[in-house]
Design a protein around this motif. Structure first.
Motif, PDB file in Angstrom:
ATOM      1  N   SER A 161      28.674  21.351  35.947  1.00  0.00           N
ATOM      2  CA  SER A 161      27.977  22.544  36.963  1.00  0.00           C
ATOM      3  C   SER A 161      27.902  21.574  38.299  1.00  0.00           C
ATOM      4  CB  SER A 161      26.967  23.000  36.438  1.00  0.00           C
ATOM      5  OG  SER A 161      25.973  22.288  36.235  1.00  0.00           O
ATOM      6  N   GLU A 162      27.437  22.411  39.200  1.00  0.00           N
ATOM      7  CA  GLU A 162      26.897  21.664  40.397  1.00  0.00           C
ATOM      8  C   GLU A 162      25.430  20.948  40.219  1.00  0.00           C
ATOM      9  OE1 GLU A 162      27.923  24.620  40.588  1.00  0.00           O
ATOM     10  OE2 GLU A 162      29.720  24.782  41.645  1.00  0.00           O
ATOM     11  N   ILE A 163      24.869  21.821  39.270  1.00  0.00           N
ATOM     12  CA  ILE A 163      23.289  21.138  38.805  1.00  0.00           C
ATOM     13  C   ILE A 163      23.710  19.863  37.894  1.00  0.00           C
ATOM     14  CG2 ILE A 163      21.434  21.581  37.362  1.00  0.00           C
ATOM     15  CD1 ILE A 163      21.445  24.343  38.270  1.00  0.00           C
ATOM     16  N   PRO A 195      47.883  36.649  30.949  1.00  0.00           N
ATOM     17  CA  PRO A 195      47.549  37.567  29.981  1.00  0.00           C
ATOM     18  C   PRO A 195      46.176  38.260  30.493  1.00  0.00           C
ATOM     19  CG  PRO A 195      48.133  35.276  29.328  1.00  0.00           C
ATOM     20  CD  PRO A 195      48.164  35.379  30.697  1.00  0.00           C
ATOM     21  N   HIS A 196      45.767  37.913  31.301  1.00  0.00           N
ATOM     22  CA  HIS A 196      44.492  38.357  31.942  1.00  0.00           C
ATOM     23  C   HIS A 196      44.608  40.009  32.042  1.00  0.00           C
ATOM     24  CE1 HIS A 196      40.953  35.639  33.045  1.00  0.00           C
ATOM     25  NE2 HIS A 196      41.671  35.181  33.881  1.00  0.00           N
ATOM     26  N   GLY A 197      45.734  40.355  32.345  1.00  0.00           N
ATOM     27  CA  GLY A 197      46.317  41.938  32.310  1.00  0.00           C
ATOM     28  C   GLY A 197      46.323  42.494  31.064  1.00  0.00           C
ATOM     29  N   TYR A 232      40.827  25.919  35.023  1.00  0.00           N
ATOM     30  CA  TYR A 232      40.156  26.725  36.238  1.00  0.00           C
ATOM     31  C   TYR A 232      41.483  27.443  36.703  1.00  0.00           C
ATOM     32  CZ  TYR A 232      35.731  24.743  35.313  1.00  0.00           C
ATOM     33  OH  TYR A 232      34.479  24.091  34.893  1.00  0.00           O
ATOM     34  N   GLY A 233      41.527  28.688  36.576  1.00  0.00           N
ATOM     35  CA  GLY A 233      42.840  29.210  37.161  1.00  0.00           C
ATOM     36  C   GLY A 233      42.541  29.610  38.714  1.00  0.00           C
ATOM     37  N   MET A 234      41.571  30.190  38.904  1.00  0.00           N
ATOM     38  CA  MET A 234      40.929  30.801  40.319  1.00  0.00           C
ATOM     39  C   MET A 234      41.067  29.552  41.408  1.00  0.00           C
ATOM     40  SD  MET A 234      39.752  33.297  41.960  1.00  0.00           S
ATOM     41  CE  MET A 234      38.566  33.777  43.151  1.00  0.00           C
ATOM     42  N   GLY A 272      35.766  33.854  31.923  1.00  0.00           N
ATOM     43  CA  GLY A 272      36.716  32.413  31.574  1.00  0.00           C
ATOM     44  C   GLY A 272      36.277  31.352  31.009  1.00  0.00           C
ATOM     45  N   ASP A 273      36.889  30.306  30.930  1.00  0.00           N
ATOM     46  CA  ASP A 273      36.246  29.360  30.075  1.00  0.00           C
ATOM     47  C   ASP A 273      35.502  28.349  30.939  1.00  0.00           C
ATOM     48  OD1 ASP A 273      38.743  28.613  31.446  1.00  0.00           O
ATOM     49  OD2 ASP A 273      39.843  27.583  29.981  1.00  0.00           O
ATOM     50  N   GLY A 274      35.794  28.285  32.364  1.00  0.00           N
ATOM     51  CA  GLY A 274      35.093  27.397  33.291  1.00  0.00           C
ATOM     52  C   GLY A 274      33.718  28.168  33.370  1.00  0.00           C
ATOM     53  N   ASP A 275      33.911  29.327  33.343  1.00  0.00           N
ATOM     54  CA  ASP A 275      32.668  30.374  33.630  1.00  0.00           C
ATOM     55  C   ASP A 275      31.683  30.393  32.352  1.00  0.00           C
ATOM     56  OD1 ASP A 275      31.707  32.412  35.668  1.00  0.00           O
ATOM     57  OD2 ASP A 275      31.657  33.584  33.924  1.00  0.00           O
ATOM     58  N   LEU A 276      32.227  30.613  31.174  1.00  0.00           N
ATOM     59  CA  LEU A 276      31.338  30.633  29.983  1.00  0.00           C
ATOM     60  C   LEU A 276      31.169  29.323  29.346  1.00  0.00           C
ATOM     61  CD1 LEU A 276      31.990  33.368  27.089  1.00  0.00           C
ATOM     62  CD2 LEU A 276      31.909  30.818  26.541  1.00  0.00           C
ATOM     63  N   GLY A 313      35.970  33.831  38.612  1.00  0.00           N
ATOM     64  CA  GLY A 313      37.191  33.134  37.879  1.00  0.00           C
ATOM     65  C   GLY A 313      38.159  34.210  38.562  1.00  0.00           C
ATOM     66  N   CYS A 314      39.262  33.916  37.621  1.00  0.00           N
ATOM     67  CA  CYS A 314      40.483  34.905  38.376  1.00  0.00           C
ATOM     68  C   CYS A 314      40.099  36.388  37.948  1.00  0.00           C
ATOM     69  CB  CYS A 314      41.722  34.594  37.649  1.00  0.00           C
ATOM     70  SG  CYS A 314      42.729  33.277  38.492  1.00  0.00           S
ATOM     71  N   ALA A 315      39.307  36.552  36.945  1.00  0.00           N
ATOM     72  CA  ALA A 315      38.804  38.109  36.776  1.00  0.00           C
ATOM     73  C   ALA A 315      37.801  38.775  37.814  1.00  0.00           C
ATOM     74  CB  ALA A 315      38.697  38.089  35.308  1.00  0.00           C
TER      75      ALA A 315
HETATM   76  C1  LIG Z   1      28.696  28.135  41.852  1.00  0.00           C
HETATM   77  C2  LIG Z   1      30.220  28.184  41.813  1.00  0.00           C
HETATM   78  N1  LIG Z   1      30.707  27.101  41.471  1.00  0.00           N
HETATM   79  C3  LIG Z   1      31.980  26.999  41.673  1.00  0.00           C
HETATM   80  C4  LIG Z   1      32.599  28.196  42.064  1.00  0.00           C
HETATM   81  C5  LIG Z   1      34.135  28.051  42.304  1.00  0.00           C
HETATM   82  N2  LIG Z   1      35.180  28.587  41.131  1.00  0.00           N
HETATM   83  C6  LIG Z   1      35.541  29.888  41.184  1.00  0.00           C
HETATM   84  S1  LIG Z   1      36.378  30.548  40.088  1.00  0.00           S
HETATM   85  C7  LIG Z   1      35.798  29.111  39.004  1.00  0.00           C
HETATM   86  C8  LIG Z   1      36.258  28.677  37.701  1.00  0.00           C
HETATM   87  C9  LIG Z   1      37.450  29.568  37.189  1.00  0.00           C
HETATM   88  O1  LIG Z   1      37.810  29.114  35.941  1.00  0.00           O
HETATM   89  P1  LIG Z   1      37.625  30.078  34.773  1.00  0.00           P
HETATM   90  O2  LIG Z   1      36.154  30.396  34.455  1.00  0.00           O
HETATM   91  O3  LIG Z   1      38.431  29.444  33.626  1.00  0.00           O
HETATM   92  O4  LIG Z   1      38.455  31.489  34.900  1.00  0.00           O
HETATM   93  P2  LIG Z   1      39.954  31.464  35.103  1.00  0.00           P
HETATM   94  O5  LIG Z   1      40.124  31.513  36.676  1.00  0.00           O
HETATM   95  O6  LIG Z   1      40.725  30.312  34.545  1.00  0.00           O
HETATM   96  O7  LIG Z   1      40.265  32.738  34.504  1.00  0.00           O
HETATM   97  C10 LIG Z   1      35.158  28.226  39.899  1.00  0.00           C
HETATM   98  C11 LIG Z   1      34.623  26.739  39.464  1.00  0.00           C
HETATM   99  C12 LIG Z   1      31.962  29.255  42.417  1.00  0.00           C
HETATM  100  N3  LIG Z   1      32.613  30.381  43.056  1.00  0.00           N
HETATM  101  N4  LIG Z   1      30.802  29.131  42.365  1.00  0.00           N
END
Ligand SMILES: Cc1ncc(C[n+]2csc(CCOP(=O)(O)OP(=O)(O)O)c2C)c(N)n1
Ligand SMILES: Cc1ncc(C[n+]2csc(CCOP(=O)(O)OP(=O)(O)O)c2C)c(N)n1
Ligand code: SF4
Ligand code: SF4
Ligand code: SF4
Ligand code: SF4
Ligand code: SF4
Ligand code: SF4
Ligand SMILES: [Mg+2]
Ligand SMILES: [Mg+2]
Lengths: 354, 68, 277, 178, 354, 277, 178, 68
Positions: free
Chosen positions: E56-58, C27-29, C129-131, C97-101, C55-57
């Motif tokens: 997070s890493e922190i 769905p990112h696309g 976490y997709g990426m 993404g959810d991990g990011d946000l 993240g993947c994006a």
């Molecule tokens: C400081 C740091 N921690 C961890 C990562 C590894 N990392 C890359 S993408 C990602 C999370 C991706 O998940 P999400 O934000 O949900 O995006 P999605 O890929 O699901 O769209 C992580 C943990 C990184 N690049 N930098």
């Protein structure tokens, strides 16, 4: 006409940054740099600039990253623990070739440590503000005047080389007042065609990014960047030589400790000891040329720092065994006294003989 | 007369368009493998296409153009 | 093409004609396209700056036609804040993404929201976490199996999912929050409307807008794109109900600041204008 | 030309020792001498002591941290106890005797105790004991020209507080005559 | 009886940590260390341990700090950008003398960089994981077996010296499988009377803290810590010498690049070139003693790294001009080939003559 | 002391007999005492581990009689989490200021809460950074003058204050949230009750509990302790209304997990126990 | 004793080249040789190619990254195009000709093309083309003893998937005879 | 008979107890300066003390002991 004013080092850096065209400041409170942020919060609204107290040092450095990407002259300041938190962001800036000025008003560490002046982030500043192969430029002012001057210059150098520049100060320099002559306000700033300003349908989209999934591309970029570092090394070394012409005991000190070392050199000369002082002003690039100029007379290097001896290695790397390198330091927030340093000079003098 | 064009360059054969088409005229072409290794979507009966754009709305790769 | 034939649907200009590296059916696309269509329709490509996440994006910097910045993991709100401050007339969006946000970037998210930064945030909640290959996300559901919750997310040790739209709704800086999905043409249209409104809000200076898109990750969920949507509908939508979580304009205010002022009416220092009354 | 001044001013937070130091530093600035002013800093607002170092010199100043003062201005007992032995022989100590009871006497150091706080209260100068002490220090050391001192005071009282200037000037003069 | 198993480096470190008595793992996903965390998430519940994916890493490093303060053996792992974020926390651990094991499976930098193997966090690991005067111990394994062995040993050393210990690996070592013999599970762990376990009304309260508002106290502590560092330097240096007995061209390489350097040395010997390899296993303390042992025969040091030349300085600091120091490196995620290295050996051989 | 005379009030055992370095009239001292009294009354000093923040209470490691850890700025929730995981039978509390908890530590706060860590958090909201000399805090009120909002907090640039209790109330891991103050003997008694309940919850395994204490900073507000309370009552209490923001036990649940399960009843994957039904 | 094996296995993600490599590495482990196995990694799951390097040797292995393979197993065209020239003279290439159309012919390299995917489908071994190719590689290079190979397969099929072992063994044998 | 004891060692003269006492018998002793430089609180009429503990509850420095 411009006239000297009495100002705290922290405030002098802030005012000077504004005069250099910095209109964006992002920071998070921490002792002993608070006056810098307080000054910005007072002045920025008056000159149409932005003072934003970020939620953390991490947010602050990433705001610096964003503002720099958007083409602005931008600054952040903090003190030791806060600088550690900026490491990833600084590495990102380096990886995207983004300019920006970062002030570290050092305090004693490690950990929460203390709030008194220290120079114990030398290695961090010169070797590894963050992960990866990169360098930042580091200025180490030693007077309030220099804090103003190098904060000002830092913006130009940052833009010229597209590199983050750090002002490595400490609590003593940040808190003290001295007379200072402020540089003239700039009215023209360099163009930044690479900035993400919105392309106005007039050019291809600009991208600010440090991700390179193919190692070849990443290596190419790193090598290009290191070539730029060589140019910086060739052109940007700065040091002050004090009484070095015939100096046998050459002190090496930067920033606050250089002031003490200077007093000690004067005292030593009064005793007839041929002492001198090399004061690195750029810590990276390290002013190796200055050292070469004293190699003929020098019989002993005495490095004086407010840490456990971090710059010692850089001096040894220049000396390469030609001249012995000694160290005297205080740490934890203690400012060494000229008398302590003088004793070390005397001891060195005795050791190397007449 | 409505019709769609699937651009094989972009299509990743995910099949979301196939499910989305209310008149069920889309299929994945198992006989074709694209440059990237996918079976692309194709319309097996253009004449039935209503131009409703459901397929295109669901396509994550903007591989579908709809004409009316 | 016959004389009367018109193209009624094609790639938006703001989405560059390059093959994304998203998995088939991701769905990112779809959401990328909706953002690009919005940019086209509002005629703002030249004024827009997008901030991509880690993240993947992360590679979306190559896909959107506007100027793009790749932010450090979780810090897109801080980056977007600064860009907007430097160019207040630009349109700035963060795509996360959810991990990011919601994990590493939680502080930046809450603070950009409470500051009422006049930016637009597109938030892809795919419960993973997709990426990085499918680790548990802050939004992974209880008992959901992921690479790092191999026995299913155990809430007694890994805690409960965060419902971002609910969480942010208490913040005064927030103008507009809506949760949408893109599992059907109908929902895609709704999502588009929400995204467009979130951009329009920014242009109108209404305040911080965030659109949460309940999404999938076929690759790391180990399901086909279709089955992923089924799983999402069955499990995620009950946990993350679609709908508007805040809309100050619908509530009758011009912007978030007005709504905030009304809420805090009893606080004297917050209302110096009343002091004279 | 005045001799070099290596001064510590010390008291409780809120007594204005930093401001007093700033007046003196400003005097140095006006006379184009080398000047430094360094406060103690940190969470000392909380009832602790506050102090600052001021140096006026004709040579570049090394450490702005004064450890061997030739002048000391003291406004509370803890500071008295902390700094009294630091003063170098030939130095001068200016003490607010309203607040400092135990004043050491020393042969090498000239101790000038005046009841500055009392004087301030009596003369309707509440909060200006610090300035009175600066006046006294000036009288003892002449660290600058008299007109410079007045000019420094004018520079130090911020524009929006002009109405306070008179009181400050009066306090200064009171100290100079004490 | 124990037998060798095929295992990825990342997994070997995880299993070995568990065998060393580590029952707490706090981490945050990042490539290329994911397998370590995944392994922990699978195994910890089985052995009564805790796997917690931090926000997070922190958060992760501060959980390590907390668990260590509470007396547990605890580990975290990450890769380059994530390690930068841990800087403040590591500095706090050092400032509180807390043990703990930190794994860095390095990738290319700076910034987001790439995800391929790299050694570009050498300076960060050895000089400044964070602010302030402190060191951490750094092991650089070069095989999967060593990853297991040093992950295991790291816990003992961390407890023995009350110091954070880093395993500095990289994406290649983390991802590759090799046969490995796992160390025996430990059943007895050292007592930690300083830990904040609840005083049970049986002792004075324990405090874990790095704040020292009086500089004297902070300096005293720093000096005590540096004395401990001297003990570590004296006792804990580790290096492997390969074909060094008569070596003229002495390669210096650690971790992954040491494997390539080793192949190149073998190839060079086949050509009759007297090449050898010093492989530092501890990067801090740097194995200076090993270098002294080759000074007699060495005519050239060739440092081989997967970065822009960070270890070079440490080699120059030992050599102090006695033996020239050359560098060959690839960066950005590129693994050098033995052939490339061999060419450099040949060139060096030519230069120093027969 | 006469034979019948009894000491009805004195320093609790868990508060060491040392002079704190808090300013005269600073409520930190009152709250410290309430925590210490609670520890005494529950008889848990030997089992309790406290986590101090970076903020004025950084030195509280020296004041509490239980084992104490000083956490990095904002990270007390992460530290407390780990300590509790290592010793689940210990009682672990974090004591944090508004800068620490709601600014730099926002992510750690939200995540410890959503994980439902079985810990107790005491949160001192004094609308300012006390320790560093009076900068704007995330909870500083609109138009409040501080060192870094010299013209009063301008919400158009500095954003809106965060109401922490409101914010956290949406999180499933949270068992108990109450906002109290200590400006009068009556309110001190109420605060004590809340704090004690927050500790008791932990002992009973109910889940994450946080008590927000609306407080003052006479020194940096530039007011007397008494005037500070007045300003607080007039301005802060309308913005930060006292009261219970969440209490799963009062809502009829045994703990936060039960309440969460009830809320997510419609989500199949979250309720594997229903699958067989 | 078998000669050193420097092998690359390459194909699309999901075709099982990593698993195939693991079987071979396990064979090396059983024979107590030096062994390394290194996968390509990263976000390549997304439709990209996957490959791994396997080395069996009697000497310590330097780089586990094989850049000059003496054996190559290929399962798709992009990988064929990428790696074909890397194989050293005297090396062997085992190719799934169902999936790879353009197979270069080389004088120095022995190219063994078998329609592994087709064979797998025909023999009810869907998804085991990778194992068939391992069998073929074995037949061509005898990188280990035959019984070792079977033992390796037993080690690699996880306990809970015992029911798959038979199919895998059959596929292996099919490949060995192809 | 209730009474209180103020411990000058701890008292910082903040006056919160003074405000809190419902019978208004507490004052700051302007004549005394404690070691730390404060004017400590004192009870100017013990006989009126009800032992209500209001003062002690408000004391940030645990300087007040209440007896009944
Ligand atoms: C400081 C740091 N921690 C961890 C990562 C590894 N990392 C890359 S993408 C990602 C999370 C991706 O998940 P999400 O934000 O949900 O995006 P999605 O890929 O699901 O769209 C992580 C943990 C990184 N690049 N930098
Ligand atoms: C990483 C880091 N950033 C900043 C600081 C400086 N600092 C010390 S205390 C503090 C905030 C104090 O405010 P608050 O948390 O509200 O506590 P209070 O003092 O008001 O009780 C800050 C920013 C620090 N020590 N470390
Ligand atoms: S436009 Fe509508 S009818 Fe036509 S192919 Fe697409 S979905 Fe089917
Ligand atoms: S939705 Fe798009 S990518 Fe998917 S099959 Fe249809 S045309 Fe291809
Ligand atoms: S890994 Fe998941 S989120 Fe990422 S592109 Fe593939 S399907 Fe989409
Ligand atoms: S500075 Fe404020 S919060 Fe800190 S101790 Fe003083 S009054 Fe209390
Ligand atoms: S106990 Fe009550 S009556 Fe007695 S002094 Fe205290 S407040 Fe007053
Ligand atoms: S409340 Fe306590 S500290 Fe304050 S004046 Fe009364 S006794 Fe003293
Ligand atoms: Mg996700
Ligand atoms: Mg506060």
């Amino acid at each position: 006409m411009a006239e000297k004013v009495l100002m705290k080092g922290n405030e002098a850096m802030a005012e000077s940054a504004i005069r250099a065209g910095c209109r964006f400041f992002f920071g998070y409170p921490i002792t002993p740099q608070t006056e810098l942020a307080a000054y910005m919060s007072k002045q920025m609204p008056k000159c149409g600039g932005t003072y934003l107290q970020a939620e953390s040092e991490i947010a602050a450095i990433n705001m610096v990253y964003g503002a720099s990407a958007a083409g602005a002259r931008v600054m952040t300041s903090s003190s030791s623990p806060g600088i550690s938190l900026k490491g990833e962001g600084i590495s990102y800036m380096a990886g995207c070739d983004l300019p920006g000025v970062i002030v570290n008003v050092q305090r004693g560490g490690p950990g929460l440590g203390g709030i008194q002046p220290s120079q114990s982030d030398y290695w961090q500043a010169t070797r590894a503000t963050g992960h990866g192969d990169f360098q930042i430029m580091v200025y180490a002012p030693s007077t309030v005047q220099e804090m103003a001057d190098y904060a000002y210059l830092a913006f130009d150098k940052a833009d010229e080389y597209r590199i983050p520049v750090m002002i490595l100060a400490d609590g003593m320099l940040g808190q003290m007042m001295e007379p200072v002559l402020m540089p003239e306000p700039k009215d023209e700033l360099p163009e930044k065609p690479w900035a993400t300003t919105g392309h106005k349908n007039e050019r291809k989209h600009n991208i600010v990014d440090s991700l390179y999934l193919t190692p070849d591309a990443l290596e190419r970029l790193n090598r290009e960047r290191f070539e730029r570092y060589e140019v910086i090394k060739a052109n940007e070394q700065r040091a002050e030589l004090f009484m070095c012409d015939d100096a046998e005991i050459v002190l090496v000190a930067f920033g606050a400790s250089a002031r003490i070392a200077r007093s000690a050199v004067v005292a030593a000369r009064e005793q007839g000891i041929k002492a001198g002082l090399i004061r690195p002003i750029t810590l990276w690039p390290f002013p190796t040329d200055a050292f070469e100029s004293v190699m003929d007379t020098a019989r002993d290097f005495l490095v004086v720092e407010m840490n456990m001896g971090q710059m010692v290695e850089d001096v040894r790397l220049v000396s390469e065994g030609r001249v012995p390198v000694e160290f005297f330091g205080r740490t934890g927030g203690i400012i060494p006294t000229p008398a302590e340093v003088l004793k070390r000079i005397e001891a060195a003098h005795e050791r190397v003989g007449e | 007369m409505a019709r769609i064009i699937v651009d094989d360059y972009f299509c990743k054969g995910c099949g979301l368009c196939v499910d989305a088409c209310p008149v069920q005229i889309l299929e994945l072409d198992m006989a074709t493998i694209t440059e990237k290794g996918y079976h692309p979507a194709f319309c097996e009966d253009q004449s039935k296409c209503t131009g409703c754009m459901s397929c295109a709305l669901m396509c994550p790769d903007c591989a579908i153009k709809v004409m009316r | 093409m016959s004389a009367e034939e018109k193209v009624v649907f094609e790639r938006p200009h703001a989405l560059l004609p390059v093959i994304t590296n998203y998995c088939p059916g991701c769905p990112h696309g779809i959401v990328h396209r909706l953002v690009a269509e919005t940019i086209d329709e509002l005629g703002i490509e030249g004024e827009t700056v997008g901030v991509a996440p880690v993240g993947c994006a992360v590679t979306s910097v190559d896909f959107f036609g506007c100027d793009m910045i790749e932010a450090a993991h979780g810090r897109a709100p801080a980056v977007a804040t600064a860009v907007k401050r430097v160019h207040p007339n630009n349109v700035v969006f963060a795509y996360q993404g959810d991990g990011d946000l919601a994990s590493i970037g939680m502080a930046e998210t809450v603070h950009a929201a409470t500051r009422g930064e006049n930016i637009t945030v597109i938030f892809i909640n795919n419960a993973i976490y997709g990426m990085t290959g499918g680790q548990m996300a802050p939004t992974s559901l209880p008992h959901q199996i992921t690479q790092t919750s191999p026995y299913g997310r155990d809430t007694t040790t890994a805690g409960f999912p965060i419902r971002v739209s609910e969480l942010l709704s208490s913040l005064d800086g927030v103008a507009y929050l809506e949760r949408v999905t893109v599992d059907s043409p109908k929902n895609v249209r709704k999502a588009k409307k929400a995204i467009k409104k979130a951009f329009q809000n920014q242009i109108d200076g209404v305040g911080y807008s965030l659109i949460e898109v309940v999404s999938t990750c076929p690759t790391n969920w180990g399901l086909s794109p279709q089955d992923s949507f089924n799983w999402m509908r069955e499990n995620m939508l009950p946990y993350y109900p679609l709908g508007v979580y805040k809309d100050v304009v619908a509530d009758g205010f011009a912007n978030a600041a007005e709504a905030a002022a009304a809420r805090s009416a009893d606080c004297p220092v917050a209302h110096p204008e009343k002091a004279g009354a | 030309m005045a001799r070099d001044l290596s001064l510590i001013l010390a008291g409780f937070g809120g007594q204005g020792v930093l401001f007093a130091g700033k007046i003196i530093a400003t005097a140095g600035l006006i006379e184009d001498r080398e000047v430094s002013w360094l406060p103690s800093y940190g969470p000392e607002m909380r009832g602790g002591t506050a102090n600052c170092s001021v140096t006026l010199s004709d040579d570049p100043i090394g450490s702005p941290l004064v450890t061997a003062p030739n002048a000391l201005v003291v406004m509370n007992q803890p500071s008295m106890d902390k700094f009294d032995t630091a003063v170098v022989p030939g130095g001068v100590m200016v003490v607010d005797s309203t607040l400092v009871q135990r004043i050491p006497d020393s042969e090498d150091v000239c101790v000038c105790a005046i009841p500055a706080t009392e004087m301030a209260e009596e003369n309707n100068m509440k909060g200006l004991a610090n300035v009175i002490l600066v006046g006294k220090l000036f009288a003892e050391t002449h660290f600058c020209e008299e007109e410079t001192l007045f000019a420094a005071m004018e520079k130090c009282v911020p524009a929006r507080k002009r109405h306070l200037l008179d009181a400050n000037m009066a306090a200064l003069k009171l100290g100079m005559q004490a």
